[in-house]
Design a protein around this motif. Structure first.
Motif, PDB file in Angstrom:
ATOM      1  N   ALA A 148       0.812  -1.213   0.000  1.00 58.32           N
ATOM      2  CA  ALA A 148       0.000   0.000   0.000  1.00 58.32           C
ATOM      3  C   ALA A 148       0.846   1.264   0.000  1.00 58.32           C
ATOM      4  N   ALA A 149       2.154   1.146   0.162  1.00 54.63           N
ATOM      5  CA  ALA A 149       3.022   2.314   0.244  1.00 54.63           C
ATOM      6  C   ALA A 149       3.677   2.583  -1.098  1.00 54.63           C
ATOM      7  N   SER A 150       3.730   3.874  -1.470  1.00 55.81           N
ATOM      8  CA  SER A 150       4.421   4.294  -2.692  1.00 55.81           C
ATOM      9  C   SER A 150       5.220   5.551  -2.390  1.00 55.81           C
ATOM     10  N   VAL A 151       6.453   5.579  -2.895  1.00 56.23           N
ATOM     11  CA  VAL A 151       7.348   6.708  -2.683  1.00 56.23           C
ATOM     12  C   VAL A 151       7.810   7.208  -4.044  1.00 56.23           C
ATOM     13  N   THR A 152       7.593   8.484  -4.326  1.00 52.17           N
ATOM     14  CA  THR A 152       8.027   9.102  -5.577  1.00 52.17           C
ATOM     15  C   THR A 152       8.808  10.362  -5.260  1.00 52.17           C
ATOM     16  N   TRP A 153       9.574  10.834  -6.232  1.00 49.87           N
ATOM     17  CA  TRP A 153      10.340  12.055  -6.041  1.00 49.87           C
ATOM     18  C   TRP A 153      10.508  12.793  -7.351  1.00 49.87           C
ATOM     19  N   ALA A 154      10.729  14.061  -7.246  1.00 50.23           N
ATOM     20  CA  ALA A 154      10.952  14.927  -8.407  1.00 50.23           C
ATOM     21  C   ALA A 154      12.238  15.714  -8.163  1.00 50.23           C
ATOM     22  N   GLY A 155      13.168  15.597  -9.068  1.00 54.81           N
ATOM     23  CA  GLY A 155      14.442  16.288  -8.931  1.00 54.81           C
ATOM     24  C   GLY A 155      15.581  15.298  -8.774  1.00 54.81           C
ATOM     25  N   ASP A 156      16.776  15.800  -8.916  1.00 53.20           N
ATOM     26  CA  ASP A 156      17.978  14.983  -8.813  1.00 53.20           C
ATOM     27  C   ASP A 156      18.387  14.874  -7.354  1.00 53.20           C
ATOM     28  N   LEU A 157      17.959  13.799  -6.696  1.00 48.86           N
ATOM     29  CA  LEU A 157      18.268  13.628  -5.280  1.00 48.86           C
ATOM     30  C   LEU A 157      19.742  13.341  -5.019  1.00 48.86           C
ATOM     31  N   GLU A 158      20.495  13.147  -6.075  1.00 48.07           N
ATOM     32  CA  GLU A 158      21.924  12.877  -5.897  1.00 48.07           C
ATOM     33  C   GLU A 158      22.652  14.081  -5.298  1.00 48.07           C
ATOM     34  N   ARG A 159      22.142  15.266  -5.528  1.00 46.70           N
ATOM     35  CA  ARG A 159      22.829  16.446  -5.023  1.00 46.70           C
ATOM     36  C   ARG A 159      22.382  16.845  -3.614  1.00 46.70           C
ATOM     37  N   VAL A 160      21.533  16.027  -2.985  1.00 42.40           N
ATOM     38  CA  VAL A 160      21.124  16.292  -1.607  1.00 42.40           C
ATOM     39  C   VAL A 160      22.291  15.948  -0.685  1.00 42.40           C
ATOM     40  N   PRO A 161      22.731  16.854   0.152  1.00 37.73           N
ATOM     41  CA  PRO A 161      23.833  16.547   1.076  1.00 37.73           C
ATOM     42  C   PRO A 161      23.493  15.360   1.959  1.00 37.73           C
ATOM     43  N   ARG A 162      24.562  14.687   2.411  1.00 39.49           N
ATOM     44  CA  ARG A 162      24.376  13.437   3.127  1.00 39.49           C
ATOM     45  C   ARG A 162      23.564  13.613   4.415  1.00 39.49           C
ATOM     46  N   VAL A 212      -0.729   4.688   1.126  1.00 42.78           N
ATOM     47  CA  VAL A 212       0.108   5.744   1.673  1.00 42.78           C
ATOM     48  C   VAL A 212       0.987   6.265   0.541  1.00 42.78           C
ATOM     49  N   LYS A 213       0.961   7.578   0.337  1.00 39.37           N
ATOM     50  CA  LYS A 213       1.752   8.189  -0.724  1.00 39.37           C
ATOM     51  C   LYS A 213       2.761   9.148  -0.116  1.00 39.37           C
ATOM     52  N   ALA A 214       3.999   9.003  -0.523  1.00 34.92           N
ATOM     53  CA  ALA A 214       5.073   9.903  -0.108  1.00 34.92           C
ATOM     54  C   ALA A 214       5.698  10.497  -1.363  1.00 34.92           C
ATOM     55  N   HIS A 215       5.847  11.810  -1.375  1.00 35.54           N
ATOM     56  CA  HIS A 215       6.434  12.486  -2.528  1.00 35.54           C
ATOM     57  C   HIS A 215       7.485  13.479  -2.041  1.00 35.54           C
ATOM     58  N   LEU A 216       8.660  13.439  -2.667  1.00 35.75           N
ATOM     59  CA  LEU A 216       9.752  14.331  -2.338  1.00 35.75           C
ATOM     60  C   LEU A 216      10.000  15.261  -3.516  1.00 35.75           C
ATOM     61  N   THR A 217      10.055  16.548  -3.237  1.00 39.07           N
ATOM     62  CA  THR A 217      10.299  17.554  -4.262  1.00 39.07           C
ATOM     63  C   THR A 217      11.576  18.303  -3.916  1.00 39.07           C
ATOM     64  N   LEU A 218      12.549  18.236  -4.833  1.00 44.08           N
ATOM     65  CA  LEU A 218      13.821  18.917  -4.615  1.00 44.08           C
ATOM     66  C   LEU A 218      13.820  20.238  -5.355  1.00 44.08           C
ATOM     67  N   GLU A 219      13.933  21.309  -4.613  1.00 49.05           N
ATOM     68  CA  GLU A 219      14.026  22.638  -5.196  1.00 49.05           C
ATOM     69  C   GLU A 219      15.475  23.118  -5.122  1.00 49.05           C
TER      70      GLU A 219
END
Length: 430
Positions: free
Chosen positions: A311-325, A351-358
């Protein structure tokens, strides 16, 4: 009467007497130096047979030198250690560490002068009076002593004077013990004021306690988020597999296999995190307080969603590689906590989780339909939302959680500048 005898001859009084004798021993080098420097001013047969005026002059010369000794960093720690052991002063009333500031050094100097000054006088009396008192006690029974100068000490050579030496000797010994007990009590009373913590010491102690509490809270969050999520996920997967096996529906071995695989992966990952946190507790808090705690980051989002159930889904928008550790770790823990809460309260709803990198911020949004009754995963209340808020606040961000338009929504905003170093590479398909 018993209290008076205990106060003069009890164990505490004896320890304080020893403390005073140690002070007299510390005075000796300074007193000898003063005697050598003042000896040209006096005529005497020798150093230790010098006139009384010269001896007290050397005593007065030594005390300022003792005060100068308080400027050395080890003066207060050594004095505090001895005072705690021998003076009977409670440890929390005395300061730890070297004296900081003019006021603390001045009070340490006052303590050393008081300790060494009283110790010198009591030590001198301890060396001189007992032999004299013992001679007075045996004077009536020793013809040799009666024929010596001691029998004419009082200016009268009579039998009653000889016998008067017996109570006189006892009184001398009792007076010496009483004086030593009084001087020890004076030291014990002055110790908290002269060796107690200054405002700077109290501030430093408060800062240390705050740092220790911060480290403990940080380790508690790690244990709560990793172990709590793992137990919730394992409970859900095991419950789903058990219900499938107990139902009359056709056997779905593939679903049971996937559930058992998720349980295995989740527990293996959590055991590693638990070992690391327990290792920090065993070896001290230095590693936890000086740097970031290692652990999974945004690269483990796919595995996290898989372990949380279908039932859980996780999505993201943006290049998460540049997120500091650092931000990556905290973001992972926030998503993990959101999934754990959803597993408990959503009752199996999606359950929906979404990450947006600005440019300068990572936004996390998690939603699940409101359920009328929590799923029976963990009895009692949790501290998950408080931990989410603390993680976001430590990075300079913010978080909010609550019902919005029929769904439960958890949001967190994490500035990328709140991290120190590193990067994370997300894995898995979107």
């Amino acid at each position: 009467m018993r209290r008076a005898v205990t106060a003069v001859f009890g164990r505490r009084a004896v320890l304080r007497w020893v403390h005073l004798i140690l002070g007299g021993a510390l005075l000796m080098p300074y007193w000898l130096l003063g005697t050598v420097l003042l000896s040209p001013l006096f005529d005497g047969p020798g150093l230790f047979a010098a006139p009384v005026a010269m001896q007290f002059g050397a005593y007065a010369f030594a005390l300022p030198l003792v005060a100068v000794t308080a400027l050395f960093p080890l003066a207060r720690p050594m004095s505090v250690a001895v005072a705690r052991a021998l003076c009977g002063v409670r440890g929390e009333e005395l300061a730890d560490g070297p004296a900081r500031g003019r006021d603390a050094r001045a009070r340490t100097a006052g303590w050393l002068v008081l300790h060494v000054g009283l110790g010198g006088l009591v030590s001198g009396a301890t060396l001189a009076l007992p032999p004299f008192a013992l001679a007075m006690l045996v004077l009536p029974f020793s013809e040799r002593l009666r024929n010596s100068e001691l029998s004419r000490f009082w200016g009268v050579d009579a039998p009653w004077v000889h016998w008067a030496g017996v109570p006189g000797g006892l009184l001398m010994l009792a007076a010496l013990a009483a004086v030593a007990a009084g001087a020890g009590a004076l030291l014990a009373a002055c110790a908290p004021r002269l060796l107690g913590p200054s405002p700077a010491d109290r501030l430093a102690a408060a800062e240390r306690r705050a740092e220790e509490l911060a480290v403990r809270n940080r380790l508690a969050r790690e244990l709560h988020d990793s172990v709590g999520h793992a137990l919730s996920a394992v409970t859900l997967q095991a419950g789903a597999a058990r219900r499938l096996l107990d139902s009359d529906a056709p056997d779905d071995r593939e679903f049971v296999r996937e559930a058992l695989t998720a349980i295995e992966e989740t527990t293996r990952r959590t055991v590693g995190e638990l070992d690391h946190v327990l290792g920090l507790l065993r070896h001290g808090d230095d590693e936890a307080s000086s740097g970031e705690l290692p652990g999974p980051g945004l690269e483990a989002l796919a595995a996290l969603a898989k372990g949380a159930g279908a039932a859980a889904s996780v999505t993201w928008a943006g290049d998460l590689e540049r997120v500091p550790r650092t931000v990556s770790r905290e973001a992972y823990r926030i998503v993990q906590e959101g999934l754990t809460n959803a597993a408990r309260y959503a009752g199996g709803a999606p359950v929906k989780a979404h990450l947006t990198l600005e440019e300068e911020e990572l936004e996390i949004t998690m939603e699940n339909p409101l359920s009328g009754r929590p799923a029976p995963v963990r009895p009692g209340g949790g501290r998950g939302l408080r931990g989410v808020a603390e993680r976001a606040r430590l990075l300079g961000g913010s978080s909010a959680a609550g019902p919005v338009d029929g769904v439960w929504r958890l949001t967190a905003r994490l500035p990328l500048g709140g991290a120190r170093t590193g990067g994370a590479r997300p894995g898995g398909a979107r």
